[in-house]
Design a protein around this motif. Sequence first.
Motif, PDB file in Angstrom:
ATOM      1  N   MET A 135     109.369  73.281-106.615  1.00  0.00           N
ATOM      2  CA  MET A 135     109.752  73.147-105.217  1.00  0.00           C
ATOM      3  C   MET A 135     109.032  74.157-104.333  1.00  0.00           C
ATOM      4  SD  MET A 135     111.563  71.235-103.401  1.00  0.00           S
ATOM      5  CE  MET A 135     113.219  70.703-103.191  1.00  0.00           C
ATOM      6  N   LYS A 136     108.898  75.396-104.853  1.00  0.00           N
ATOM      7  CA  LYS A 136     108.222  76.439-104.095  1.00  0.00           C
ATOM      8  C   LYS A 136     106.749  76.098-103.894  1.00  0.00           C
ATOM      9  CE  LYS A 136     107.593  81.425-103.948  1.00  0.00           C
ATOM     10  NZ  LYS A 136     107.852  82.709-104.636  1.00  0.00           N
ATOM     11  N   LYS A 137     106.116  75.523-104.954  1.00  0.00           N
ATOM     12  CA  LYS A 137     104.719  75.134-104.847  1.00  0.00           C
ATOM     13  C   LYS A 137     104.541  74.049-103.795  1.00  0.00           C
ATOM     14  CE  LYS A 137     102.808  76.285-109.380  1.00  0.00           C
ATOM     15  NZ  LYS A 137     102.136  75.742-110.585  1.00  0.00           N
ATOM     16  N   ALA A 138     105.477  73.100-103.762  1.00  0.00           N
ATOM     17  CA  ALA A 138     105.409  72.009-102.781  1.00  0.00           C
ATOM     18  C   ALA A 138     105.507  72.567-101.374  1.00  0.00           C
ATOM     19  CB  ALA A 138     106.533  71.004-103.041  1.00  0.00           C
ATOM     20  N   LYS A 139     106.380  73.556-101.168  1.00  0.00           N
ATOM     21  CA  LYS A 139     106.525  74.159 -99.838  1.00  0.00           C
ATOM     22  C   LYS A 139     105.245  74.884 -99.439  1.00  0.00           C
ATOM     23  CE  LYS A 139     110.483  75.874 -98.738  1.00  0.00           C
ATOM     24  NZ  LYS A 139     111.682  76.751 -98.628  1.00  0.00           N
ATOM     25  N   ASN A 140     104.632  75.568-100.397  1.00  0.00           N
ATOM     26  CA  ASN A 140     103.382  76.274-100.101  1.00  0.00           C
ATOM     27  C   ASN A 140     102.271  75.298 -99.723  1.00  0.00           C
ATOM     28  OD1 ASN A 140     104.464  78.812-100.568  1.00  0.00           O
ATOM     29  ND2 ASN A 140     103.882  78.838-102.745  1.00  0.00           N
ATOM     30  N   TYR A 141     102.215  74.171-100.460  1.00  0.00           N
ATOM     31  CA  TYR A 141     101.186  73.179-100.149  1.00  0.00           C
ATOM     32  C   TYR A 141     101.419  72.545 -98.790  1.00  0.00           C
ATOM     33  CZ  TYR A 141      98.621  73.256-104.537  1.00  0.00           C
ATOM     34  OH  TYR A 141      97.820  73.631-105.587  1.00  0.00           O
TER      35      TYR A 141
END
Length: 400
Positions: A1-7
């Motif tokens: 989820m954190k990676k998706a937010k960063n992207y």
Amino acid sequence: MKKAKNYRRIILGMLIAAGGLVVLLAILLLMRTNSAIAEWMASNYSRAWISVFSRITSIFPFSLYETLLYVGIIGAIALIVIAIVFFCKKKPLRAVTYLLIILLVGLSIGNVYTVSAGFAYFRGEPDIPLHQTSFFTDDNIDEVIVAAKFMMDDYNRLASAMDRDEDGRTISPYTHAQLGDKLKEEYKRLNSQYFSSFTPRAKTITSKKIMSHMHITGVFFAPFGEANVNPLTPSMDIPVTMAHELAHSKGAMRESDANLVAYWLTITSDDEYLRYCGYSSCFSRLLFVLLDYDMNNDTKLYAELYSALDPKIKQEMRLNNEFWSSYDLLDKITDAFNDFYLKLQGQKDGTGSYVEPTIPPGIVITPGDGGGDKIEVTYYLNNVQRMILRAVEERMNSNG
């Protein structure tokens, strides 16, 4: 989820950057349509950009434009493939970032190209000497006839002086580098403020067969200030091609203007090889005026002059046509892309802008004193024809 937010944040930032580049490009494209702004930008920012980068790229013996072209194509394909892979892996956000990289690079190049080249397409005409009049009538057409015959005589004399191979093609007395140096010296004769003072080195492209199939004899890449020539081009065409690409670097971006500069530089040269090649490229333009005269006066001046050309000239012209006919795999595709590019640069005639159109004669019919009609014909000259006449008259005067 954190990676998706960063992207998502990365994508948002890239979209904002892309939006800014689109707005900047739109502003630049709007500004260039104003002739005063275009002239100022071309004479200052564009000239400074090309001058700086041409000095840097001239250090390298190979074509940086050609290198960038292939790196760009390979890089774009690689990014698209990576994006497809991430889409297949159901990672759309990562895929979109790679596609946005292509968009950002493309928009950045578009902005740089507009600053370095785009404004020059909308500036005034180059300062090249032209004949004092833009038209002739039946009463003074003899001036054109005398000039055409003088030019033909010099053309024939030079044709006999050229070294040729066994097929009849002209052999250049210079290497590519020597010819580039020769033209750099010739360009010093252009002392107008219209032209940049720096002339870069002209380079050859290595993908010459591909370029030949595209019918590309040369290309100027403004962001690098780099003039490139296809070395497979027939010898009789290389000097004018090189002078044409260098004319772009000097500030004449419109194709017809670059031709005008290249023709003038070669046909006014004291170097016999350059002058012969210049004649080969533009002698027929002057004859077109006499062709119009023949059609209205039932004369055969055009046919007589053409038939009097040295057979070696006609043979080389046939060989030239045969050469380009043998390279025809990509020429139509390239022509379509080039036509589209030139229209984007405000050249409504697209690839037709390479050749300045001839102007049809003006015919005025008025009642004569004796009851019959009086016909008056005016033969109009385009800038290339006026330049040729001026150049020939100056040579005639210098020869006494």
